[in-house]
Design a protein around this motif. Sequence first.
Motif, PDB file in Angstrom:
ATOM      1  N   SER A 247      -9.584  -3.960   0.220  1.00  0.00           N
ATOM      2  CA  SER A 247      -9.201  -3.692  -1.164  1.00  0.00           C
ATOM      3  C   SER A 247      -9.948  -4.571  -2.150  1.00  0.00           C
ATOM      4  CB  SER A 247      -7.694  -3.907  -1.343  1.00  0.00           C
ATOM      5  OG  SER A 247      -6.968  -2.996  -0.566  1.00  0.00           O
TER       6      SER A 247
ATOM      7  N   GLU B  73       0.811  -1.212   0.000  1.00  0.00           N
ATOM      8  CA  GLU B  73       0.000   0.000   0.000  1.00  0.00           C
ATOM      9  C   GLU B  73       0.849   1.268   0.000  1.00  0.00           C
ATOM     10  OE1 GLU B  73      -2.756  -0.283   3.208  1.00  0.00           O
ATOM     11  OE2 GLU B  73      -4.037  -1.748   2.170  1.00  0.00           O
TER      12      GLU B  73
ATOM     13  N   ALA C 141       0.620   0.221  -4.454  1.00  0.00           N
ATOM     14  CA  ALA C 141      -0.815   0.098  -4.702  1.00  0.00           C
ATOM     15  C   ALA C 141      -1.404   1.268  -5.480  1.00  0.00           C
ATOM     16  CB  ALA C 141      -1.556  -0.079  -3.373  1.00  0.00           C
ATOM     17  N   TYR C 142      -1.021   2.478  -5.133  1.00  0.00           N
ATOM     18  CA  TYR C 142      -1.664   3.657  -5.711  1.00  0.00           C
ATOM     19  C   TYR C 142      -0.654   4.596  -6.376  1.00  0.00           C
ATOM     20  CZ  TYR C 142      -4.853   1.644  -2.336  1.00  0.00           C
ATOM     21  OH  TYR C 142      -5.612   0.759  -1.612  1.00  0.00           O
TER      22      TYR C 142
ATOM     23  N   SER D  24      -5.435  -6.164   1.290  1.00  0.00           N
ATOM     24  CA  SER D  24      -6.249  -6.147   2.499  1.00  0.00           C
ATOM     25  C   SER D  24      -7.693  -6.482   2.140  1.00  0.00           C
ATOM     26  CB  SER D  24      -6.182  -4.772   3.166  1.00  0.00           C
ATOM     27  OG  SER D  24      -6.782  -3.791   2.347  1.00  0.00           O
TER      28      SER D  24
END
Length: 339
Positions: free
Chosen positions: A247, A145, A149-150, A244
Amino acid sequence: MILGRLRAYVETESCSVLIVDAMKASKQLNKVYLETVDIDVILDALLEAKNRRSQSFFKRFLSYFVLFIAISAISGSNHWNQISDSLHQVWQNNIAPFISGGYKQCAVALPDFFEDVLRPPINCSFCIGLESIDVVSNLSIETFEKEYAYTGRPVVVTNDQSIRQSASFSFQLFKNLSKAHRLKSCQYFPYKTEFDTLEEALNMDEGRSNLRPGYVPWYIGWSICELKYINRLKNYVAIPSFLSPESDIKQTLWIFMGTPGHGAPMHIDKVGYPSWQTQLRGSKKWTLRTPLECFFKCKKHYEIEMESGFIIILDTNIWYHKTETVGDDISITVGGEYN
């Protein structure tokens, strides 16, 4: 010949393009698009073109059209109703069909590739300084994360705990599940195969599905989007452990399967979220290319070979990508999106 014509379009310096010339150029540009089999060729041509003129072509065309309307309104205001009606008819009957492929309900609708080329520029920070795709063993939720992730940066994960539940995947498994109505597809991609439906593909000749000598290569993909079928599929494949529970909200799973020498052509997706894809069997080579607006800021393309047990994380909405099954075995992958 195709590349020469394409470069001529995207490098044009002329400022005296009339509407009729733009209409002809639009038809020729679409013809080039249809003649060009590999998007890689188009991307290379656009990269070599000065100042990437293709992104301004349609803007310039529309600007001349708006200017023409404005001049007409000023110089012939007493007859504006007739002029506007005439312009509307010209647009609907002559100009719009050339640009929109015949769909008159849309003012401008471009082929998918040109939609991608002309879309608003994106921030290139996700690829600046990226020399190779990271390969991380046993990725944690926190690291995933924080770093991947982003951020838009791809990563390949090895030794994930979820892989242990996925050792029994085979072509026959999906065929059996399909015949038993244990899985139901929502969307099917035949790619360059001749199979019109998933059922037809899963019932191909046994020799072809088992890669017997002389088989014809094939590659297919389909999605599972109904919850009860997704849960059945999850009995065979687990969601990556670095995701997670919060998610895993996108209730769609994708399955891709094919033989060596075949795969998905270069493309970019239009899905809601970034994606993960687990290589359950065989090997597949991924080729990633940066978006056009990032060609001069980032490395042009990346390659990585996914082996059985590897998981790739990729935002397929911003990365052009193609795949090719390699090695001697069938490739089987399952993937989904995360938020």
